[in-house]
Design a protein around this motif. Sequence first.
Motif, short mmCIF file in Angstrom:
data_model
loop_
_atom_site.label_atom_id
_atom_site.label_comp_id
_atom_site.label_asym_id
_atom_site.label_seq_id
_atom_site.Cartn_x
_atom_site.Cartn_y
_atom_site.Cartn_z
N ASN A 27 0.85 -1.18 0.00
CA ASN A 27 0.00 0.00 0.00
C ASN A 27 0.89 1.24 0.00
O ASN A 27 2.01 1.23 0.51
N LEU A 29 0.66 5.19 1.25
CA LEU A 29 -0.06 6.21 2.01
C LEU A 29 0.73 7.51 1.89
O LEU A 29 1.78 7.68 2.51
N THR A 124 -7.59 3.73 -5.64
CA THR A 124 -7.04 5.05 -5.38
C THR A 124 -8.04 5.93 -4.65
O THR A 124 -9.25 5.88 -4.89
N TYR A 125 -7.50 6.78 -3.78
CA TYR A 125 -8.34 7.57 -2.88
C TYR A 125 -7.69 8.92 -2.63
O TYR A 125 -6.46 9.01 -2.50
N SER A 196 -9.85 9.67 6.19
CA SER A 196 -8.79 8.68 6.02
C SER A 196 -9.06 7.43 6.84
O SER A 196 -8.87 6.30 6.38
N PHE A 199 -11.73 5.31 5.28
CA PHE A 199 -11.24 4.55 4.13
C PHE A 199 -10.38 3.37 4.59
O PHE A 199 -10.49 2.26 4.04
N PHE A 210 -4.02 -0.28 -1.75
CA PHE A 210 -4.55 1.07 -1.88
C PHE A 210 -3.45 2.10 -2.09
O PHE A 210 -2.31 1.92 -1.68
N MET A 212 -3.40 6.09 -1.22
CA MET A 212 -4.12 7.18 -0.56
C MET A 212 -3.36 8.49 -0.73
O MET A 212 -2.17 8.58 -0.42
N LEU A 214 -3.59 12.01 0.71
CA LEU A 214 -4.20 12.75 1.80
C LEU A 214 -3.57 14.13 1.87
O LEU A 214 -2.40 14.28 2.23
#
Length: 494
Positions: A27, A29, A124-125, A196, A199, A210, A212, A214
């Motif tokens: 992942n 982040l 994706t976020y 966050s 999610f 993922f 992310m 942010l």
Amino acid sequence: MKHSILTSTLLLLSATFALQAKSEKPNILFIFADDLSYETIGSFGILDIDTPHLDRLAEAGTTFTHSYNMGAYNGAVCVASRAMLNTGRFVWNTFKYDTGKIMNEEADAGKMWSQLMSKAGYRTYMTGKWHVKVKPEKIFDVAANERPGMPKAVPEGYNRPLDEADYEKGWKPWEAKWGGFWEGGKHWSEVVADDSIEFLNDAKDRDEPFFMYLAFNAAHDPRQAPKEYVDRYPLDRIELPNNFTPKYKYQDEIGCGKELRDARLAPFPRTEYSVKVNRQEYFALITHMDDQIGRIIEALEETGQADNTYIVFTADHGLAVGRHGLIGKQNMYDHSVRVPFMIVGPEVEKGAKNEAPIYLQDIMPTALELADAPIPEYVEFKSLLPLLEGKRKKHYDSVYGAYKGQQRMIIKDGWKYITYPTANGTRLYNMEADPFEKNDLSQNPEYASKIKKLHKSLQKLSKELDDPLDYEDPITSWNKVSPPKKTKNNKGGH
């Protein structure tokens, strides 16, 4: 019975394969701050500021101590920084692409960072500040609470405080009536953390890895934080910057005078009191953001996803807040072009510092390489993995910086040379002996050959980067690519 055993075995194997599939790729982040100078991490030992959770990130991974933003082609430096980040192109090639029409064409072609991650199998976020000329829901699988370039400002938040009496009767950072970070009923930094965590709780039950994105609006002005955070920084705790001056010599000629929005936050000339209050509020907003980052990291750990996650923290650029008589980020000093950059994750050396100069946008190809995704030819920034793995000592022989047609910079071999083409001004600093850029050597005849050599290197680098500025005719050449806008009040900067 045999059928039952076979079914159970197949279910077990299926679960095992699903777990393996999820763990094949890590992942990512990515935590992105706004207006955050490299010096604002408490454990760096430069400022007296509380950032326990970011300190923990620094201890858990590797810090790139000299991470820079390449520059900007408009007053809103974050626009250029974020456009470079999401397209992977250097500043002047990004300038060519940074229009709504072309950026949407880029998105239609699937060329944006998040889209490349999606092609590599990532969910994706994004949440928070965007400020890129394509809608995030077009290029992210999930986009929550997109924020504009800055929280809404009010006139009362400018030219302050004049003195203690003015402060007592005026704008306060914790008063929700002024809107800004308080619009919507909850502080925007807390909203980013809430989004966050939601999610992450959902992601723990999914198979795909993922990505992310942010993006905090903090620590951008209006520098609003709950009162208890402001109270942690009484003014007797705030030190005046060691390079403080009431007025920067070239402020008007280089676009950092009263015509610049950011610059008008504090009174002209700068006073010790106004700078201390602005820094108090800056530190409070950073500490509040740090607590929200702590909540996010705690959720990552509690959902069992930390061991297979790379965490990257950086910012789009720095901020002066009183250094050199400047308030904003539209300058070539380290407090404004240099940002914190920490990376934590599997096999990343803990508590390490890497002094190789990098650009913060190098995280884009780094994430792609971590995702085992191809790095397109148009991506000009460089993956940091060879540096992290010790396969390379450095990526860039020198660091370039630019602000519109008014400022240029090069850092090379421990020296920084700044030139103001439209103001016939220069600055020269020995960065090893003078890291806070207090002693300008440009007028010392002893360094004339050094200036000549660095100017030549800067011109060569500018040409390599397709800089549209003609150093011999800066005004005409810049006006060709960015004609001055006819307006009664150039608000410039975000």
